[in-house]
Design an enzyme around this catalytic site. Structure first.
Site, PDB file in Angstrom:
ATOM      1  N   SER A 124       0.700  -1.034  -0.133  1.00  0.00           N
ATOM      2  CA  SER A 124      -0.059  -0.074  -0.204  1.00  0.00           C
ATOM      3  C   SER A 124       1.095   1.345   0.157  1.00  0.00           C
ATOM      4  CB  SER A 124      -0.710   0.049   1.120  1.00  0.00           C
ATOM      5  OG  SER A 124      -1.521   1.355   1.735  1.00  0.00           O
ATOM      6  N   TYR A 149      -1.834  -1.311  10.701  1.00  0.00           N
ATOM      7  CA  TYR A 149      -1.916  -1.788   9.448  1.00  0.00           C
ATOM      8  C   TYR A 149      -0.851  -1.507   8.381  1.00  0.00           C
ATOM      9  CZ  TYR A 149      -3.798  -1.963   4.574  1.00  0.00           C
ATOM     10  OH  TYR A 149      -3.925  -2.046   3.178  1.00  0.00           O
ATOM     11  N   LYS A 153       2.067  -3.947   6.227  1.00  0.00           N
ATOM     12  CA  LYS A 153       2.567  -3.959   4.986  1.00  0.00           C
ATOM     13  C   LYS A 153       4.190  -3.519   4.728  1.00  0.00           C
ATOM     14  CE  LYS A 153      -1.515  -4.548   3.261  1.00  0.00           C
ATOM     15  NZ  LYS A 153      -1.819  -5.836   2.633  1.00  0.00           N
TER      16      LYS A 153
END
Ligand code: NAD
Ligand code: UD1
Length: 337
Positions: A124, A149, A153
């Site tokens: 992302s 989050y 990644k």
């Protein structure tokens, strides 16, 4: 070629599966249906005339996941499965690290054991954090992430980089998605957010359908065209097609590449709202409220590497993104159930 698609009944995974099947790839999906419906398989079949093999399996369940590898002979993996809600990851970080890191490690371990050497990973643009100048370039690396989050990644990118160093046969593309929106033009596939959406376009869709009263615009005092936040939106069908190019790339190369997937253009919140008004042909109410903590002013991709290495460029613009999002919302008032 036989592709294992983890998270394949989810939003991006289902669109990618359609493109893979249409191009003649054999697809096996592994998904625990935590954030998607089994009915997505019927929709994929309606769109392609083919039904992918499906395992309702949790990637955290190593034994069950190993059975999937034992029963099949995969050429490549596209790894979408994971949790993705930024705010939720701040409240329940252990759950996010467990699913997105431990689950991924199970997968990477089995890939090594069963000699599956090609992988495309869903990363992302969040890994750039608030550290760099736009347009974000892959060579910047990754910055300090602002939530668990984003950290999952970043960690996956580091883990796969280390695996590639240890295994010279590995071929890995880390795709850094910018902001995927829109839906399949048929109206059969799209994003079904859980509860009140956090992201802009799913929220606007609910204002357009009358489910929510007005959009809260998070800040109008950024240094941008109209003071509202600017992002790089990409149609989910374009994003799905980027995965086909990435798979083609992995089978022809070795080593690891980070590649941005965005349009290279930034649109402000109000520009998106007005494009959506055009799509649904009615004014959509909004109120300016305070900035959302953690937001940055402007985020868009440098797309040169995607063009050079993958030959990938977006074909669909903001009008198609809003049209297809609205069409999906109208056709599926209760989601995909
Ligand atoms: P999604 O939630 O629609 O799809 C993810 C799928 O993974 C779901 O079907 C869910 O049921 C499944 N899943 C989750 N945990 C699992 C587990 N332990 N075992 C098996 N299946 C599991 O999300 P999406 O929008 O399609 O995103 C796909 C990937 O792309 C995610 O990794 C996400 O972090 C990443 N990503 C998404 C965006 C975005 O804006 N949508 C942006 C950047 C990156
Ligand atoms: C979010 C995630 C990011 C993820 C990305 C793509 C956060 C903090 N970040 O980023 O990690 O990679 O999605 O999925 O959630 N906005 C409003 N009102 C709303 C919702 C959003 O004004 O109700 C604004 C935001 O302030 C921002 C823009 O719309 O300027 C886009 O927001 P959003 O869709 O949440 O995406 P990102 O902030 O880019």
């Amino acid at each position: 070629m036989h592709i294992l698609v983890t998270g394949g009944t989810g939003y991006i995974g289902s669109h990618t599966t359609v493109e893979l099947l249409n191009q003649g790839y054999q697809v096996t999906i592994v998904d625990n249906l935590y954030n998607s419906s089994i009915k997505v398989l019927d929709r994929i079949e309606r769109l392609t005339g083919k039904r992918p093999q499906f395992y309702q399996t949790d990637i955290l369940d190593l034994l069950s996941l190993e059975n999937v590898f034992k029963e099949n002979n995969f050429d490549a993996v596209i790894h979408f499965a994971g949790y993705k809600a930024v705010g939720e990851s701040v409240s329940i970080p252990i759950t996010y690290y467990q699913n997105n890191i431990a689950g991924s490690l199970n997968l990477y371990q089995l890939m090594a054991k069963y000699n599956v050497d090609n992988i495309v990973f869903s990363s992302s643009a969040t890994v750039y954090g608030d550290n760099f100048q736009v347009p974000f370039k892959e060579e910047y690396g990754s910055g300090d992430t602002t939530n668990p989050y984003g950290t999952t990644k970043k960690f996956n990118e580091i883990i796969l980089t280390d695996i590639a160093k240890a295994n010279s046969k590995l071929s890995c593309v880390l795709l850094r998605y910018f902001n995927p929106i829109g839906a399949h033009p048929s109206g059969l596939l799209g994003e079904v957010p859980n509860g009140i959406p956090n992201n802009l376009v799913p929220y606007i869709a609910k204002v357009a359908s009358g489910e929510l009263e007005y959009l809260r615009v998070f800040g109008d005092d950024y240094d941008t065209i109209d003071g509202t936040g600017v992002r790089d939106y990409i149609h989910v069908v374009d994003l799905a097609k980027a995965h086909l190019k990435a798979i083609e790339y992995t089978v022809k190369h070795r080593g690891i590449e980070v590649i941005n997937v965005g349009s290279g253009f930034g649109y402000s919140v109000l520009e998106i709202l007005h494009a959506y008004e055009k799509a649904c042909q009615k004014p959509l109410p909004y109120k300016i409220v305070a900035r959302r903590p953690g937001d940055i002013a402007t985020c868009y991709a440098d797309t040169a590497k995607a063009k050079k290495l993958l030959g990938f460029e977006c074909e669909l613009g903001i009008d198609e993104m809003c049209r297809d999002s609205y069409n999906f919302t109208k056709m599926n008032p209760d989601g995909i159930e």
